[in-house]
Design an enzyme around this catalytic site. Structure first.
Site, PDB file in Angstrom:
ATOM      1  N   PRO A   1       0.829  -1.220   0.000  1.00  0.00           N
ATOM      2  CA  PRO A   1       0.000   0.000   0.000  1.00  0.00           C
ATOM      3  C   PRO A   1       0.854   1.257   0.000  1.00  0.00           C
ATOM      4  O   PRO A   1       1.872   1.313   0.680  1.00  0.00           O
ATOM      5  CB  PRO A   1      -0.784  -0.095   1.307  1.00  0.00           C
ATOM      6  CG  PRO A   1      -0.680  -1.494   1.755  1.00  0.00           C
ATOM      7  CD  PRO A   1       0.566  -2.063   1.161  1.00  0.00           C
ATOM      8  N   THR A   2       0.387   2.250  -0.740  1.00  0.00           N
ATOM      9  CA  THR A   2       1.058   3.550  -0.754  1.00  0.00           C
ATOM     10  C   THR A   2       1.046   4.122   0.660  1.00  0.00           C
ATOM     11  O   THR A   2       0.012   4.149   1.300  1.00  0.00           O
ATOM     12  CB  THR A   2       0.316   4.508  -1.695  1.00  0.00           C
ATOM     13  OG1 THR A   2       0.250   3.904  -2.980  1.00  0.00           O
ATOM     14  CG2 THR A   2       1.025   5.833  -1.794  1.00  0.00           C
ATOM     15  N   GLY A   3       2.180   4.544   1.140  1.00  0.00           N
ATOM     16  CA  GLY A   3       2.239   5.131   2.466  1.00  0.00           C
ATOM     17  C   GLY A   3       2.534   4.133   3.559  1.00  0.00           C
ATOM     18  O   GLY A   3       2.583   4.469   4.727  1.00  0.00           O
ATOM     19  N   CYS A   4       2.751   2.875   3.183  1.00  0.00           N
ATOM     20  CA  CYS A   4       3.078   1.838   4.157  1.00  0.00           C
ATOM     21  C   CYS A   4       4.602   1.786   4.284  1.00  0.00           C
ATOM     22  O   CYS A   4       5.290   1.622   3.292  1.00  0.00           O
ATOM     23  CB  CYS A   4       2.576   0.492   3.648  1.00  0.00           C
ATOM     24  SG  CYS A   4       1.746  -0.452   4.885  1.00  0.00           S
ATOM     25  N   VAL A   5       5.121   1.976   5.484  1.00  0.00           N
ATOM     26  CA  VAL A   5       6.585   1.955   5.596  1.00  0.00           C
ATOM     27  C   VAL A   5       7.101   0.663   6.219  1.00  0.00           C
ATOM     28  O   VAL A   5       6.355  -0.092   6.784  1.00  0.00           O
ATOM     29  CB  VAL A   5       7.109   3.156   6.400  1.00  0.00           C
ATOM     30  CG1 VAL A   5       7.539   4.256   5.446  1.00  0.00           C
ATOM     31  CG2 VAL A   5       6.096   3.685   7.374  1.00  0.00           C
TER      32      VAL A   5
END
Lengths: 102, 136, 111
Positions: free
Chosen positions: C107-111
Site C-alpha cells: 500500500p502507498t504510504g506503508c513503511v
C-alpha cells in the site's frame, strides 16, 4: 518540401505551440501529441490560433493521447484530423523533414 | 482536533501523463493522509486535466491512475477546490470532470460532493490561509 | 529475480515477496504465500483478500490500513473492521501481508 512539426507541450503552459505556429509555413503539417493534444479542444483560449492555422496548414492530433486525457474526437475543433500510431508513422515517413518543438 | 493539526494544501498545476508531477503529487497526498492533518487539494491551470472524466489509456499504454482520485474520500480528503477560470480557459466545465465524493461519518454516511468550484481570487485567499502549501 | 513456484508456474516476486506482475495472480498464489508466512488461511482471510482485490480493481491503489479498516467495518461489520481483528488474521500487518497475498503492490504510504 513541406515540413512535419511535432508539438508535445500544453499550449496553456508553454509557448512551444505559439513558436511552431509562427514559424511553420503554408502547407506544412502540425501534429499535436502528449500534453499538447488539449490544444485541439473546442472553446479554449488557443482555439482561435488553431482555427487560423487550419486554414492553410494540416493540423493533426494523436487520438490515443486525446483518449488518455479523457477526451474524444467529438470534442476537438473542426478541421483537425485525428491520427493513430500508424498514421503518426505515415506522417513521419511522408515528410523528409521533421521538427520537434520541445 | 489536536492543536498539532496543520492545514496542508496540495496545489496541482500540471497536466497528467506528459510529466510525472501529477502521479507523484497524488502519491504524496495519499501518504499524507496517514498523518491525520487537515488536507485539501486544489486543481488549477493544467492541473484541471488531472481529474477529467473518461480517461482511457489503452491506446497510449500509460497507467490510468485517475480512478485513485475517487478514493480520496475514503482517505478523509474531502475539500477539493477547482479554479473556475482555469476550466473556462480550457473550454471545460465541471461536467468534464469526475464526480468526487465522500461519505460523511457524522451524517449517517450520506454521500457528499468533495468538489468546490472557486474563482482565482478565492483560491488565492484559500492558499493564504494554509500552514503548508505544496505546489506541483 | 526471485520467484515463487505455484502449481508448476514460476512467478516473479520482488525482494519483499510481492508479485511483480499483478496479472500473474490466481487464488493458489495466496495459499502458497500463506504457507511461506506460516499463516493458516480461512474464510475470514479470504474475505479480506477478496475485498482488497475489489478495491484495487475499482481504484487502482492498495488502500492504506486506516482506509481498509474503515471500509471493512462498513462492509463486514465493526467486529471485523478493527485493527486487532485484522492483525490476528495477518500478523505482519493487514496492509502489507494481506496485499501481498492478494497479489497487489505494497500500500502507498506503508513503511
Amino acid at each position: 518540401m513541406a515540413k512535419l512539426h511535432i508539438v508535445n507541450k500544453s499550449p496553456f503552459e508553454r509557448s512551444s505551440l505559439d513558436s511552431c505556429l509562427s514559424k511553420s509555413t503554408e502547407g506544412s503539417t502540425i501534429l499535436l501529441i502528449e500534453d499538447a493534444v488539449v490544444g485541439a479542444l473546442k472553446g479554449t483560449v488557443v482555439a482561435d490560433k488553431l482555427t487560423a492555422a487550419i486554414a492553410n496548414k494540416n493540423v493533426c492530433v494523436l487520438g490515443s493521447d486525446l483518449n488518455t486525457r479523457g477526451f474524444t474526437e467529438a470534442e476537438i475543433l473542426d478541421g483537425i484530423k485525428t491520427v493513430d500510431y500508424a498514421g503518426f508513422v505515415d506522417l513521419v515517413a511522408e515528410h523528409s523533414n521533421v521538427q520537434s518543438w520541445l | 482536533m489536536s492543536e498539532n493539526i496543520k492545514k496542508f494544501m496540495f496545489v496541482n498545476t500540471k497536466a497528467p501523463y506528459g510529466t510525472v508531477y501529477a502521479l507523484e503529487s497524488l502519491e504524496v497526498v495519499l501518504i499524507s493522509a496517514a498523518f491525520d492533518q487537515d488536507v485539501s487539494l486544489a486543481f488549477c491551470d493544467d492541473g484541471v486535466f488531472q481529474i477529467t472524466d473518461n480517461q482511457k489509456t489503452d491506446g497510449s499504454g500509460m497507467k490510468n491512475f485517475s480512478a485513485a482520485y475517487k478514493a480520496l474520500g475514503d482517505y478523509d480528503i474531502n475539500k477539493i477546490y477547482i479554479e473556475k477560470e482555469s476550466l473556462e480557459e480550457r473550454g471545460l466545465t465541471l461536467d468534464n470532470l469526475m464526480k468526487l465524493t465522500y461519505e460523511d461519518e457524522d451524517d449517517d454516511w450520506a454521500e457528499k460532493d468533495s468538489i468546490h468550484l472557486v474563482t482565482r481570487a478565492e483560491l488565492a485567499d484559500l492558499m493564504d490561509k494554509q500552514d503548508v502549501t505544496i505546489s506541483s | 529475480m526471485a520467484t515463487i513456484s505455484v502449481e508448476g508456474k514460476d512467478l516473479e516476486v520482488d525482494e519483499e515477496g510481492y508479485l511483480v506482475n499483478l496479472d500473474d495472480w490466481f487464488p493458489e498464489v495466496a495459499t502458497a504465500m500463506a504457507v511461506i508466512d506460516e499463516v493458516e488461511m480461512g474464510d475470514d482471510h479470504w474475505d479480506i483478500i477478496n475485498f482488497l482485490r475489489e478495491y484495487y480493481e475499482e481504484y487502482q491503489i492498495a488502500p492504506a490500513v486506516r482506509v481498509l479498516t474503515k471500509a471493512v467495518a462498513k462492509k463486514l461489520g465493526k467486529e471485523k473492521g478493527n485493527s486487532k481483528y485484522l492483525y490476528q488474521l495477518f500478523p505482519y500487518g493487514p496492509g502489507k501481508q494481506a496485499c501481498k497475498f492478494a497479489g497487489l503492490p505494497k500500500p502507498t504510504g506503508c513503511v
